[in-house]
Write an enzyme that holds these catalytic residues in place. Sequence first.
Site, PDB file in Angstrom:
ATOM      1  N   ALA A 191       0.803  -1.241   0.000  1.00 57.67           N
ATOM      2  CA  ALA A 191       0.000   0.000   0.000  1.00 57.67           C
ATOM      3  C   ALA A 191       0.828   1.281   0.000  1.00 57.67           C
ATOM      4  O   ALA A 191       0.270   2.370   0.093  1.00 57.67           O
ATOM      5  CB  ALA A 191      -0.983   0.037   1.171  1.00 57.67           C
ATOM      6  N   ALA A 192       2.142   1.179  -0.157  1.00 58.86           N
ATOM      7  CA  ALA A 192       2.961   2.403  -0.191  1.00 58.86           C
ATOM      8  C   ALA A 192       2.586   3.278  -1.380  1.00 58.86           C
ATOM      9  O   ALA A 192       2.390   4.494  -1.243  1.00 58.86           O
ATOM     10  CB  ALA A 192       4.438   2.043  -0.243  1.00 58.86           C
ATOM     11  N   GLY A 193       2.481   2.673  -2.558  1.00 59.39           N
ATOM     12  CA  GLY A 193       2.114   3.435  -3.749  1.00 59.39           C
ATOM     13  C   GLY A 193       0.691   3.979  -3.663  1.00 59.39           C
ATOM     14  O   GLY A 193       0.420   5.105  -4.090  1.00 59.39           O
ATOM     15  N   ASP A 194      -0.218   3.191  -3.105  1.00 57.35           N
ATOM     16  CA  ASP A 194      -1.603   3.642  -2.955  1.00 57.35           C
ATOM     17  C   ASP A 194      -1.686   4.826  -1.996  1.00 57.35           C
ATOM     18  O   ASP A 194      -2.455   5.768  -2.223  1.00 57.35           O
ATOM     19  CB  ASP A 194      -2.474   2.497  -2.432  1.00 57.35           C
ATOM     20  CG  ASP A 194      -2.532   1.326  -3.395  1.00 57.35           C
ATOM     21  OD1 ASP A 194      -2.394   1.551  -4.610  1.00 57.35           O
ATOM     22  OD2 ASP A 194      -2.713   0.183  -2.929  1.00 57.35           O
TER      23      ASP A 194
END
Length: 301
Positions: A250-253
Amino acid sequence: MNRVTVIGSINLDRTIRVKQMARPGETIRASEVFSAGGGKGANQAVAAKRSGADTAFIGAVGDDDAGKTMAELLAYEKIDLSGVATLAKTATGQAYIVVDEAGENSIMIHAGANQKITPTQVLTQADLIKRSDFIIAQFESELNSTIQAFTLAHENGVKTILNPAPAMQDVPAELLKNTDVIIPNETETEILTGIKITDEASMQQAAAKLHALGIAVVIITIGSKGAFYSYNGNSGIVPALKVKAVDTTAAGDTFIGALSTSLKPDFSNLVAAIEYGNKASSLTVQRFGAQPSIPYRHELG
């Protein structure tokens, strides 16, 4: 704050923590197993909401226990779920995630209800889309519905953000021509453009190819190095914060959701919005899980 509407995936994540990834045919012990809210769309919506955006969602869940759980989790975040359909005799999307001690992950997804969002459902949410500042989409849900949402957004002056993930070749031209901001990672950029990302020069070449399709803003996320941007003749790399990652899920999200909250629709504060997104994702990677790891605005100063 912006009004952000996300169209896309809602998944229940089931995560397994291991010392190292298993090799083919190998059996290894897991140190922890847990479930949490996930799905790229839902993660981006949670990130936007926690950063202060007035956030709504267009999507679908099944009439199973996973669907009830996800509806409750997103309602708790006070995300507008009027555009989320509950589909009978349909499984809610689920993701199975393996995370090793280095924080790297491997993800397997069953799309379920996410692939049953329809263009007709999108049209019933036309007023919601028209009231938005930004529409965000990914490739974890039914593609024609995303095209419908982006077309409707553009017809009404609403800016669109496309996260082309998971990577897809031959993205429909109709979608790209209605995309204002595209945010791929290095691998996705190569698949989109055919240009291998090795340095800033190759990122500029890839950005030029995407600009030629009519996309105004190109942001390439480059992991622990930060994010490259190209807009209106200006480009550069906005460095990431140096932290110890334990789980990159979920880093990119988080980056996309947080950025959408602070980005002005005229893109005049693009670098500052990227810096804010970088700061948010730097906290996410220091925590376990997808949605449980996403920070709130008060944590970001």
